[in-house]
Design a protein around this motif. Sequence first.
Motif, PDB file in Angstrom:
ATOM      1  N   HIS A  43       0.825  -1.204   0.000  1.00 18.59           N
ATOM      2  CA  HIS A  43       0.000   0.000   0.000  1.00 18.59           C
ATOM      3  C   HIS A  43       0.859   1.254   0.000  1.00 18.59           C
ATOM      4  CE1 HIS A  43       0.728  -0.547   4.321  1.00 18.59           C
ATOM      5  NE2 HIS A  43       0.586   0.751   4.419  1.00 18.59           N
ATOM      6  N   VAL A  44       0.197   2.365  -0.264  1.00 17.27           N
ATOM      7  CA  VAL A  44       0.846   3.668  -0.330  1.00 17.27           C
ATOM      8  C   VAL A  44       0.087   4.621   0.579  1.00 17.27           C
ATOM      9  CG1 VAL A  44       1.433   5.596  -1.841  1.00 17.27           C
ATOM     10  CG2 VAL A  44       1.576   3.265  -2.706  1.00 17.27           C
ATOM     11  N   ASP A  45       0.815   5.377   1.377  1.00 18.46           N
ATOM     12  CA  ASP A  45       0.232   6.413   2.226  1.00 18.46           C
ATOM     13  C   ASP A  45       0.734   7.768   1.760  1.00 18.46           C
ATOM     14  OD1 ASP A  45      -1.169   4.724   4.007  1.00 18.46           O
ATOM     15  OD2 ASP A  45       0.670   4.354   5.144  1.00 18.46           O
ATOM     16  N   VAL A  46      -0.122   8.772   1.844  1.00 15.57           N
ATOM     17  CA  VAL A  46       0.262  10.141   1.506  1.00 15.57           C
ATOM     18  C   VAL A  46       0.022  11.001   2.741  1.00 15.57           C
ATOM     19  CG1 VAL A  46      -0.171  12.119   0.006  1.00 15.57           C
ATOM     20  CG2 VAL A  46      -0.364   9.808  -0.915  1.00 15.57           C
ATOM     21  N   HIS A  47       1.067  11.694   3.169  1.00 19.76           N
ATOM     22  CA  HIS A  47       0.984  12.589   4.321  1.00 19.76           C
ATOM     23  C   HIS A  47       1.298  14.005   3.840  1.00 19.76           C
ATOM     24  CE1 HIS A  47       0.914   9.175   7.088  1.00 19.76           C
ATOM     25  NE2 HIS A  47       1.815   8.632   6.300  1.00 19.76           N
ATOM     26  N   GLU A  48       0.608  14.975   4.399  1.00 22.19           N
ATOM     27  CA  GLU A  48       0.852  16.345   3.977  1.00 22.19           C
ATOM     28  C   GLU A  48       0.959  17.285   5.168  1.00 22.19           C
ATOM     29  OE1 GLU A  48      -2.464  18.332   2.011  1.00 22.19           O
ATOM     30  OE2 GLU A  48      -3.738  16.659   2.605  1.00 22.19           O
ATOM     31  N   THR A  49       1.793  18.297   4.991  1.00 22.33           N
ATOM     32  CA  THR A  49       1.881  19.402   5.932  1.00 22.33           C
ATOM     33  C   THR A  49       1.681  20.670   5.108  1.00 22.33           C
ATOM     34  OG1 THR A  49       4.274  19.708   5.669  1.00 22.33           O
ATOM     35  CG2 THR A  49       3.555  18.140   7.356  1.00 22.33           C
ATOM     36  N   ASP A  50       1.810  21.817   5.756  1.00 23.10           N
ATOM     37  CA  ASP A  50       1.679  23.079   5.022  1.00 23.10           C
ATOM     38  C   ASP A  50       2.791  23.264   4.003  1.00 23.10           C
ATOM     39  OD1 ASP A  50      -0.601  23.700   6.411  1.00 23.10           O
ATOM     40  OD2 ASP A  50       0.446  24.927   7.907  1.00 23.10           O
ATOM     41  N   ASP A  51       3.961  22.648   4.274  1.00 25.76           N
ATOM     42  CA  ASP A  51       5.138  22.878   3.428  1.00 25.76           C
ATOM     43  C   ASP A  51       5.477  21.745   2.476  1.00 25.76           C
ATOM     44  OD1 ASP A  51       5.531  25.332   4.733  1.00 25.76           O
ATOM     45  OD2 ASP A  51       6.675  24.350   6.335  1.00 25.76           O
ATOM     46  N   GLU A 112      10.230   6.268   0.612  1.00 27.19           N
ATOM     47  CA  GLU A 112       9.683   7.538   1.080  1.00 27.19           C
ATOM     48  C   GLU A 112      10.121   8.636   0.116  1.00 27.19           C
ATOM     49  OE1 GLU A 112       9.896  10.476   4.940  1.00 27.19           O
ATOM     50  OE2 GLU A 112      10.185   8.325   5.237  1.00 27.19           O
ATOM     51  N   VAL A 113       9.138   9.342  -0.433  1.00 29.85           N
ATOM     52  CA  VAL A 113       9.404  10.423  -1.380  1.00 29.85           C
ATOM     53  C   VAL A 113       8.771  11.696  -0.826  1.00 29.85           C
ATOM     54  CG1 VAL A 113       9.229  11.174  -3.772  1.00 29.85           C
ATOM     55  CG2 VAL A 113       9.242   8.738  -3.255  1.00 29.85           C
ATOM     56  N   THR A 114       9.553  12.777  -0.785  1.00 33.27           N
ATOM     57  CA  THR A 114       9.072  14.036  -0.240  1.00 33.27           C
ATOM     58  C   THR A 114       9.156  15.124  -1.305  1.00 33.27           C
ATOM     59  OG1 THR A 114       9.926  13.375   1.924  1.00 33.27           O
ATOM     60  CG2 THR A 114       9.361  15.688   1.645  1.00 33.27           C
ATOM     61  N   PHE A 115       8.104  15.938  -1.400  1.00 28.65           N
ATOM     62  CA  PHE A 115       8.038  17.054  -2.334  1.00 28.65           C
ATOM     63  C   PHE A 115       7.649  18.325  -1.588  1.00 28.65           C
ATOM     64  CE2 PHE A 115       6.847  13.339  -4.857  1.00 28.65           C
ATOM     65  CZ  PHE A 115       7.700  13.454  -5.947  1.00 28.65           C
ATOM     66  N   GLU A 116       8.204  19.445  -2.030  1.00 24.95           N
ATOM     67  CA  GLU A 116       7.778  20.736  -1.497  1.00 24.95           C
ATOM     68  C   GLU A 116       6.478  21.139  -2.167  1.00 24.95           C
ATOM     69  OE1 GLU A 116      10.862  23.596  -2.127  1.00 24.95           O
ATOM     70  OE2 GLU A 116      12.331  22.443  -0.973  1.00 24.95           O
ATOM     71  N   ARG A 117       5.572  21.689  -1.388  1.00 26.55           N
ATOM     72  CA  ARG A 117       4.316  22.207  -1.947  1.00 26.55           C
ATOM     73  C   ARG A 117       4.612  23.463  -2.751  1.00 26.55           C
ATOM     74  NH1 ARG A 117      -0.722  20.948  -0.424  1.00 26.55           N
ATOM     75  NH2 ARG A 117      -0.993  19.456   1.232  1.00 26.55           N
ATOM     76  N   THR A 118       3.776  23.714  -3.718  1.00 34.21           N
ATOM     77  CA  THR A 118       3.876  24.941  -4.484  1.00 34.21           C
ATOM     78  C   THR A 118       2.484  25.553  -4.593  1.00 34.21           C
ATOM     79  OG1 THR A 118       4.541  25.939  -6.573  1.00 34.21           O
ATOM     80  CG2 THR A 118       3.676  23.741  -6.699  1.00 34.21           C
ATOM     81  N   GLY A 119       2.425  26.845  -4.491  1.00 36.39           N
ATOM     82  CA  GLY A 119       1.152  27.528  -4.611  1.00 36.39           C
ATOM     83  C   GLY A 119       0.942  28.069  -5.998  1.00 36.39           C
ATOM     84  N   GLU A 120       1.903  27.791  -6.846  1.00 33.89           N
ATOM     85  CA  GLU A 120       1.846  28.333  -8.204  1.00 33.89           C
ATOM     86  C   GLU A 120       0.803  27.620  -9.030  1.00 33.89           C
ATOM     87  OE1 GLU A 120       5.664  28.132 -10.017  1.00 33.89           O
ATOM     88  OE2 GLU A 120       6.663  28.975  -8.276  1.00 33.89           O
ATOM     89  N   SER A 121       0.128  28.362  -9.837  1.00 36.09           N
ATOM     90  CA  SER A 121      -0.758  27.763 -10.826  1.00 36.09           C
ATOM     91  C   SER A 121      -0.428  28.410 -12.155  1.00 36.09           C
ATOM     92  CB  SER A 121      -2.226  27.988 -10.462  1.00 36.09           C
ATOM     93  OG  SER A 121      -2.511  29.361 -10.437  1.00 36.09           O
ATOM     94  N   THR A 122      -0.776  27.736 -13.199  1.00 32.46           N
ATOM     95  CA  THR A 122      -0.459  28.219 -14.536  1.00 32.46           C
ATOM     96  C   THR A 122      -1.700  28.819 -15.183  1.00 32.46           C
ATOM     97  OG1 THR A 122       1.168  26.459 -14.739  1.00 32.46           O
ATOM     98  CG2 THR A 122       0.462  27.515 -16.763  1.00 32.46           C
ATOM     99  N   ASN A 123      -1.537  30.015 -15.728  1.00 33.96           N
ATOM    100  CA  ASN A 123      -2.629  30.622 -16.470  1.00 33.96           C
ATOM    101  C   ASN A 123      -2.598  30.092 -17.900  1.00 33.96           C
ATOM    102  OD1 ASN A 123      -3.530  32.244 -14.365  1.00 33.96           O
ATOM    103  ND2 ASN A 123      -2.022  33.827 -14.830  1.00 33.96           N
ATOM    104  N   ILE A 124      -3.759  29.749 -18.393  1.00 34.83           N
ATOM    105  CA  ILE A 124      -3.851  29.233 -19.758  1.00 34.83           C
ATOM    106  C   ILE A 124      -4.722  30.226 -20.543  1.00 34.83           C
ATOM    107  CG2 ILE A 124      -4.674  27.349 -21.196  1.00 34.83           C
ATOM    108  CD1 ILE A 124      -4.247  25.524 -18.750  1.00 34.83           C
ATOM    109  N   ASP A 125      -4.147  30.743 -21.603  1.00 34.82           N
ATOM    110  CA  ASP A 125      -4.884  31.679 -22.453  1.00 34.82           C
ATOM    111  C   ASP A 125      -5.863  30.923 -23.339  1.00 34.82           C
ATOM    112  OD1 ASP A 125      -3.497  33.878 -21.476  1.00 34.82           O
ATOM    113  OD2 ASP A 125      -1.886  33.616 -22.956  1.00 34.82           O
ATOM    114  N   VAL A 126      -7.073  31.419 -23.378  1.00 35.48           N
ATOM    115  CA  VAL A 126      -8.091  30.835 -24.221  1.00 35.48           C
ATOM    116  C   VAL A 126      -8.128  31.633 -25.513  1.00 35.48           C
ATOM    117  CG1 VAL A 126     -10.525  30.279 -24.454  1.00 35.48           C
ATOM    118  CG2 VAL A 126      -9.414  30.136 -22.212  1.00 35.48           C
ATOM    119  N   GLU A 127      -7.954  30.962 -26.612  1.00 34.21           N
ATOM    120  CA  GLU A 127      -7.927  31.647 -27.908  1.00 34.21           C
ATOM    121  C   GLU A 127      -9.170  31.365 -28.697  1.00 34.21           C
ATOM    122  OE1 GLU A 127      -4.270  30.977 -29.971  1.00 34.21           O
ATOM    123  OE2 GLU A 127      -3.162  31.096 -28.117  1.00 34.21           O
TER     124      GLU A 127
END
Length: 127
Positions: A43-51, A112-127
């Motif tokens: 099995h796989v568990d996912v744990h999250e914090t603010d960071d 165990e794999v750890t990633f930093e959270r990101t608050g970035e989102s990508t804007n997509i132009d609608v043409e």
Amino acid sequence: MRRDDRDDPFDDIFREIERMMDEMMDGTNGFEGDQSGFSTDTHVDVHETDDEVRVIADLPGVEKEDISVQCDGEQVTISASSDLREYDERIGLPGPVDPRSGAASYNNGILEVTFERTGESTNIDVE
């Protein structure tokens, strides 16, 4: 998984379900692949914090060199193999992460794999 076989219009359906369940269990009493290290307990568990987001996977019987981890920022794909089995799972993350920040360790069958959270989102132009 035997049921009472009285005259029942659904007998054929239940027999087919029982046959499929027996085939799925493959005579292993519900535990698949017990000699290879991969079983229904993998099995796989996912744990999250603010960071950060941390993914922990049980991969007993696998060598470190036989593990591959890929991330696209929203999902992590873990692939591993032993002599008898292959394991491939895609895990959705609870929020966007920076895939380049990934750090992984493998010790005693635990990945165990750890990633930093990101608050970035990508804007997509609608043409």
